[in-house]
Design a protein around this motif. Structure first.
Motif, short mmCIF file in Angstrom:
data_model
loop_
_atom_site.label_atom_id
_atom_site.label_comp_id
_atom_site.label_asym_id
_atom_site.label_seq_id
_atom_site.Cartn_x
_atom_site.Cartn_y
_atom_site.Cartn_z
N ARG A 248 0.86 -1.28 0.07
CA ARG A 248 0.09 -0.14 0.23
C ARG A 248 0.81 1.26 -0.06
O ARG A 248 0.48 2.14 -0.59
CB ARG A 248 -1.10 -0.09 1.12
N ALA A 251 2.08 1.70 -3.52
CA ALA A 251 0.89 2.29 -4.42
C ALA A 251 0.44 3.84 -3.96
O ALA A 251 0.41 4.55 -4.97
CB ALA A 251 -0.47 1.47 -4.18
N PRO A 255 1.35 6.61 -7.76
CA PRO A 255 0.02 6.49 -8.49
C PRO A 255 -0.14 5.90 -9.83
O PRO A 255 -1.11 5.47 -10.25
CB PRO A 255 -0.59 7.75 -8.14
N LYS A 256 1.12 6.22 -10.71
CA LYS A 256 0.86 5.91 -11.97
C LYS A 256 1.97 4.68 -12.54
O LYS A 256 1.99 4.35 -13.69
CB LYS A 256 1.62 7.13 -12.88
N GLN A 261 -0.02 -0.60 -8.52
CA GLN A 261 -1.47 -0.31 -8.47
C GLN A 261 -2.24 -1.70 -8.56
O GLN A 261 -3.23 -1.93 -7.79
CB GLN A 261 -2.15 0.79 -9.22
N ARG A 280 -9.41 1.82 -8.47
CA ARG A 280 -7.89 1.77 -8.44
C ARG A 280 -7.48 1.62 -9.96
O ARG A 280 -6.71 2.11 -10.38
CB ARG A 280 -7.22 0.92 -7.45
N THR A 284 -5.97 3.64 -12.73
CA THR A 284 -4.74 3.47 -13.50
C THR A 284 -4.68 3.23 -14.89
O THR A 284 -3.84 3.71 -15.75
CB THR A 284 -4.25 1.93 -13.04
N ALA A 296 -3.13 -2.96 -16.65
CA ALA A 296 -4.07 -2.62 -15.80
C ALA A 296 -5.63 -3.29 -16.17
O ALA A 296 -6.09 -3.84 -15.19
CB ALA A 296 -4.18 -1.21 -15.22
#
Length: 326
Positions: A248, A251, A255-256, A261, A280, A284, A296
């Motif tokens: 976590r 992540a 964020p990218k 993620q 989430r 992504t 993703a």
């Protein structure tokens, strides 16, 4: 304590799949016996209100939830509101006469369960239906609202999961079928492979379980239990050994980063945070491109399989995904 707070967990514990056949058979026998006697037999209170700890949680809650909803009351001796809520829930469980079971968990003695359910304060009340966790409410609440929530829980269990049984004692030995109860259906062509998958899961062999489900799907690609089992076993294998805090944190810091993620989304789903996992990954997909975006998107589709296409949250996530893709 409003119905909107009631959101189903993401992952059906695979032990519940194994227990479902036996649990439903017991329920059918109990219903048949009650019908033969001309009414609904009273269920003994000892089968309706139980104390549960970490060691017995899978058996007493997860497996039993394949037959009847299990309401979990997280409490502690020092908690004054718990002393008011607990007796009320016990009384309502007895009144319901087997339509749900009340499992009482002392959080001081079962810290791991408290953490797994993400509980921030007590009393906290959850339900487990067919292996899926359902947060009901936290803190004290008026009896009328609690009654309404429990009635909705029973309705969801019956309409969505087909749990129309009554609570039975899991320690009771299986007796001969009551008069009028049909004999068990003959074994299906894939029962041995499905049993092998469950045996592998019991032994902690997630790779073996994955392969057993794949063996079924190689011959019958649309087999629903194998598809669900494979999706869940693969998810459990991915999160095995993860450090939740590290995942976590990564992540949050990246964020990218699709890998960060995706890992966090798996943990979200295992923890029952379905909308968080889906949101989430949709985000992504929105902020990435090329192979990162595909990674993703594909993981999101895999998580849809875990939940099931008829779940409204899957439909909402599909719509959100389409918006960011097109």
């Amino acid at each position: 304590m409003q119905p909107r707070n009631m959101s189903m967990s993401g992952v059906v514990d695979l032990a519940a799949v194994k227990a479902a056949g036996e649990a439903k058979a017991k329920a059918e026998q109990a219903r048949a016996e009650a019908a033969r006697q001309g009414g609904s037999a009273a269920v003994p209170p000892s089968a309706l209100v139980i104390d549960v700890d970490e060691a017995g949680f899978e058996r007493d809650v997860i497996q039993r939830s394949a037959e009847v909803p299990v309401v979990i009351d997280f409490w502690a001796e020092w908690c004054e509101p718990c002393k008011q809520l607990g007796p009320l829930l016990e009384r309502l469980a007895v009144e319901a006469n087997g339509r749900f079971v009340l499992a009482k968990v002392d959080v001081d003695a079962n810290q791991m369960l408290m953490q797994q359910f993400g509980i921030q304060g007590i009393p906290a009340v959850f339900a487990v239906v067919a292996g899926q966790a359902l947060p009901l409410f936290q803190g004290a609440a008026p009896e009328a609202q609690i009654r309404e929530t429990l009635a909705q829980l029973i309705q969801v269990a019956e309409e969505r999961f087909g749990l129309t049984g009554i609570a039975v004692d899991p320690d009771a030995e299986g007796a001969a079928p009551a008069e009028g109860v049909a004999a068990a259906a003959p074994a299906g062509p894939y029962d041995a492979l499905l049993e092998a998958a469950m045996a592998a899961l019991d032994a902690g062999d997630l790779a073996g379980a994955v392969q057993a489900y794949k063996n079924v799907l190689a011959d019958d690609p649309g087999h629903p239990e194998a598809k669900l089992g494979l999706a869940q076993a693969e998810l459990l294998r991915r999160v095995q050994g993860m450090n939740p805090q590290e995942v976590r944190a990564a992540a949050a810091e990246n964020p990218k980063d699709p890998a960060a993620q995706i890992a966090a989304a798996d943990l979200d789903l295992v923890g029952g945070h379905v909308e968080d996992a889906f949101g989430r990954l949709v985000d992504t997909v929105r902020v990435t491109a090329g192979e990162d975006r595909d990674a993703a998107r594909l993981r999101l589709l895999e998580l849809f399989e875990v939940i099931g296409g008829d779940d409204p949250r899957v439909g909402a996530a599909r719509t959100a995904l389409a918006r960011v893709l097109f």
